[in-house]
Design an enzyme around this catalytic site. Structure first.
Site, PDB file in Angstrom:
ATOM      1  N   CYS A  86       0.827  -1.212   0.000  1.00  0.00           N
ATOM      2  CA  CYS A  86       0.000   0.000   0.000  1.00  0.00           C
ATOM      3  C   CYS A  86       0.857   1.256   0.000  1.00  0.00           C
ATOM      4  CB  CYS A  86      -0.930  -0.008   1.216  1.00  0.00           C
ATOM      5  SG  CYS A  86      -1.929   1.482   1.348  1.00  0.00           S
ATOM      6  N   CYS A  89      -0.411   4.108   2.214  1.00  0.00           N
ATOM      7  CA  CYS A  89      -0.181   3.913   3.655  1.00  0.00           C
ATOM      8  C   CYS A  89       1.291   4.126   4.012  1.00  0.00           C
ATOM      9  CB  CYS A  89      -0.537   2.496   4.101  1.00  0.00           C
ATOM     10  SG  CYS A  89      -1.989   1.772   3.379  1.00  0.00           S
ATOM     11  N   ASP A  90       2.189   3.608   3.200  1.00  0.00           N
ATOM     12  CA  ASP A  90       3.586   3.483   3.645  1.00  0.00           C
ATOM     13  C   ASP A  90       4.603   4.325   2.873  1.00  0.00           C
ATOM     14  OD1 ASP A  90       2.740   1.646   5.532  1.00  0.00           O
ATOM     15  OD2 ASP A  90       2.917  -0.038   4.152  1.00  0.00           O
TER      16      ASP A  90
END
Ligand code: NAP
Length: 315
Positions: free
Chosen positions: A132, A135-136
């Site tokens: 992701c 997200c990261d």
């Protein structure tokens, strides 16, 4: 007999559980093989509103669960083998438990990011391997990143990650990309994106501090190469967890549950879907939670005897 059973314990299922438990619907939540869903595979979540300093994914999910339990939601671990939604009450056959009957059903079984299934991959999720970018990506400021895949997701993630990374290398197993022309062009025009085509990932190389490289085999020359990197984003597609539906609820050609626009109603009255199992576009914890709330409200109105559409028009 339950009024409502919720399948899945990601942000969508747990938000639905909080709302329905508070409405005295005494929901039963069935938790499968990935309790907490995809968020338990990430480390820090920095974009869920209300946590200015961020929160660890597993902690966020544990909190949501605690909140649902506080209002009386019951949890049961099990694997739904089959279900019968041809008549109400619906029947679920749950491994190790037997049959469960319910007046309404909320499906929030999510989608799973496909993995490469190579050595070093699973054990380094959260330590340099991610599925992701949203997200990261932030954790890779000024670092080298690999994106694996040749589809639209890989192009999108590669472009997005150039906001943070010093270099993004796309590793794809063929010489031709699957991505649409426009997405390919955007990535090709991006000076920070480089390419390793005809490269089949073999192994994630990692040390004490996390990922250091990806070993690939060139499928034309047969040569092995280790590409040095700080992070590997795997973008080879998602698979909605809908196999157990047995074709009883309408899905699109890739298996995502179809919902009526603006609602969480599925093709079967009394069955609602929320979260990633019906969303291949946004796939965020907050959108999943939002659709879980919608499913709970739609379900509540359904059980009270009013149609979801009637209710939405009276707002
Ligand atoms: P996808 O189109 O199925 O592409 C998956 C890519 O991963 C392919 O290039 C495939 O290689 C590669 N791959 C699959 N398994 C692999 C493996 N085991 N090892 C190495 N490579 C592997 O998936 P997606 O990119 O997630 O897109 C899914 C859908 O969402 C598509 O319809 C796409 O158009 C849409 N989407 C649209 C947008 C947008 O328009 N903004 C953004 C994202 C996604 P091969 O090509 O060799 O099969």
């Amino acid at each position: 007999m339950y009024k409502v059973v919720i399948l899945g314990t990601g942000p969508a299922g747990l938000t639905a559980a909080i709302y329905l438990a508070r409405a005295n619907m005494e929901p039963l939540v069935i938790e499968g093989s990935e309790p907490g869903g995809q968020l338990t595979l990430t480390t820090e979540v920095e974009n869920f509103p209300g946590f200015p300093d961020g929160i660890m994914g597993p902690e966020l999910m544990a909190n949501m669960r605690k909140q649902a339990e506080r209002f009386g939601a019951k949890f049961q671990t099990g694997w739904v083998k089959t279900l019968d939604v041809s008549k109400r009450p619906f029947t679920l056959s749950v491994e190790g438990t037997g049959d469960i009957a319910t007046e309404a059903l909320i499906i929030s079984t999510g989608a799973s990011a496909k993995l490469l299934d190579i050595p070093g991959e699973k054990e380094n999720i959260g330590k340099g391997v991610s599925t992701c970018a949203t997200c990261d990506g932030f954790f890779f400021r000024g670092k080298k990143i690999i994106v694996v895949g040749g589809g639209d997701s890989a192009m999108e993630e590669a472009n997005f990650l150039t906001k943070f990374a010093s270099e993004v290398r796309v590793v794809h197993r063929r010489s031709e990309l699957r991505a649409s022309k426009i997405m390919q062009e955007r990535a090709r025009e991006n000076a920070k994106v480089s390419w390793s085509l005809n490269s089949i990932p073999q192994e994630v190389i990692a040390g004490d501090k996390g990922v250091t490289g990806l070993k690939v085999k060139n499928n034309e020359t047969g040569a092995d190469e280790v590409i040095q990197t700080d992070g590997i984003f795997i973008a080879i597609g998602h698979r909605p967890n809908t196999d157990f539906l047995g074709g009883q609820i309408e899905t699109d050609e890739t298996g995502y549950i179809k919902v009526k626009p603006g609602t969480t109603e599925t093709s079967v009255a009394g069955v609602f879907a929320c979260g990633d199992v019906q969303d291949h576009k946004y796939r965020q914890a907050i959108t999943a939670a939002g659709s879980g709330c919608m499913a709970a409200l739609d379900c509540e109105r359904f059980l009270e005897g009013s149609s979801v559409q009637d209710w939405s028009y009276t707002l």
